[in-house]
Design an enzyme around this catalytic site. Structure first.
Site, mmCIF file in Angstrom:
data_model
loop_
_atom_site.group_PDB
_atom_site.id
_atom_site.type_symbol
_atom_site.label_atom_id
_atom_site.label_comp_id
_atom_site.label_asym_id
_atom_site.label_seq_id
_atom_site.Cartn_x
_atom_site.Cartn_y
_atom_site.Cartn_z
ATOM 1 C CG ASP A 19 21.674 99.878 84.258
ATOM 2 O OD1 ASP A 19 21.957 100.934 83.656
ATOM 3 O OD2 ASP A 19 22.275 99.505 85.284
ATOM 4 C CD GLU A 21 28.814 102.274 83.928
ATOM 5 O OE1 GLU A 21 29.696 102.095 84.787
ATOM 6 O OE2 GLU A 21 28.460 103.400 83.533
ATOM 7 C CB SER A 102 23.015 103.339 80.087
ATOM 8 O OG SER A 102 24.134 103.496 80.937
ATOM 9 C CE LYS A 145 19.109 104.132 83.440
ATOM 10 N NZ LYS A 145 19.758 103.059 84.229
#
Length: 213
Positions: A19, A21, A102, A145
């Site tokens: 990921d 952030e 992301s 994802k």
């Protein structure tokens, strides 16, 4: 962990999915909230499991307060990767392929990718009009994802993943091994099957150990 073998009984090639952030960079929406004083923008995927609900709320808040992409770009331009993230990512990329998965947007991610050494990132795209207003967003695909992890596995990769939020759980569940990194207590307590890690050195060690399948 039992060694996984591909064709001709050879050990599979490896890839790590991360990921962005909260794992490598600060939460952009929280930085925007700090800049504008709009506390509602502090809500992230660490708090809201439904990404569509979260984004619709953000778009409404931007419109209500007249916030535009140039302002957000200015906020992003003042941010740096998290302390230790650049070094961690460099060391990891010396050992294996790394892809960032992301739910951020190309417009948000681009400046950070330069600072992080231009890793590959798969994310979404904002819809911005001629005056800079953010009018919507386009998901690259729903649940991207998980689909990306499954696609890498279909290419005979052994996939190891790390994330921090609700929107990472399908990625972590699909991976061959997975970890939570600096996740909030509500996420780590709800998903105890993923070992929680707080330091980059430990994350690097655990990822590399999982890669040595």
């Amino acid at each position: 962990m039992t060694a996984e073998r591909g064709p001709n009984n050879e050990r599979k090639q490896t890839i790590v999915t991360l990921d962005l952030e909260g794992v490598l960079i600060p939460e952009v929406w929280i930085a925007v909230a700090d800049r504008t004083g709009i506390d509602e923008l502090r809500r992230t995927t660490r708090d809201e499991p439904d990404y569509e609900v979260l984004m619709r709320g953000r778009i409404d808040l931007l419109a209500r307060h007249g916030l535009t992409m140039p302002l957000i770009a200015d906020v992003i331009g003042r941010l740096n990767p998290l302390d230790g993230a650049v070094e961690f990512l460099h060391e990891l990329r010396l050992r294996t392929q790394v892809v960032i998965l992301s739910d951020t947007f190309e417009q948000f991610a681009a400046p950070f990718m330069v600072q992080l050494g231009l890793p590959t990132i798969l994310c979404h795209r904002l819809v911005v009009d001629d005056v800079g207003a953010i009018t919507g967003y386009r998901l690259r695909m729903p649940d991207q994802k998980r689909h990306a992890v499954r696609a890498f596995q279909s290419l005979n990769y052994h996939v190891v993943a790390a994330g921090d939020s609700y929107n990472d759980i399908t990625m972590l569940s699909a991976a061959d091994a997975a970890f939570l990194f600096r996740s909030p207590p509500n996420v780590s307590e709800e998903f105890p099957q993923f070992p929680p890690i707080d330091r980059y050195d430990e994350l690097l060690d655990r990822l590399c150990a999982a890669l040595d399948h």
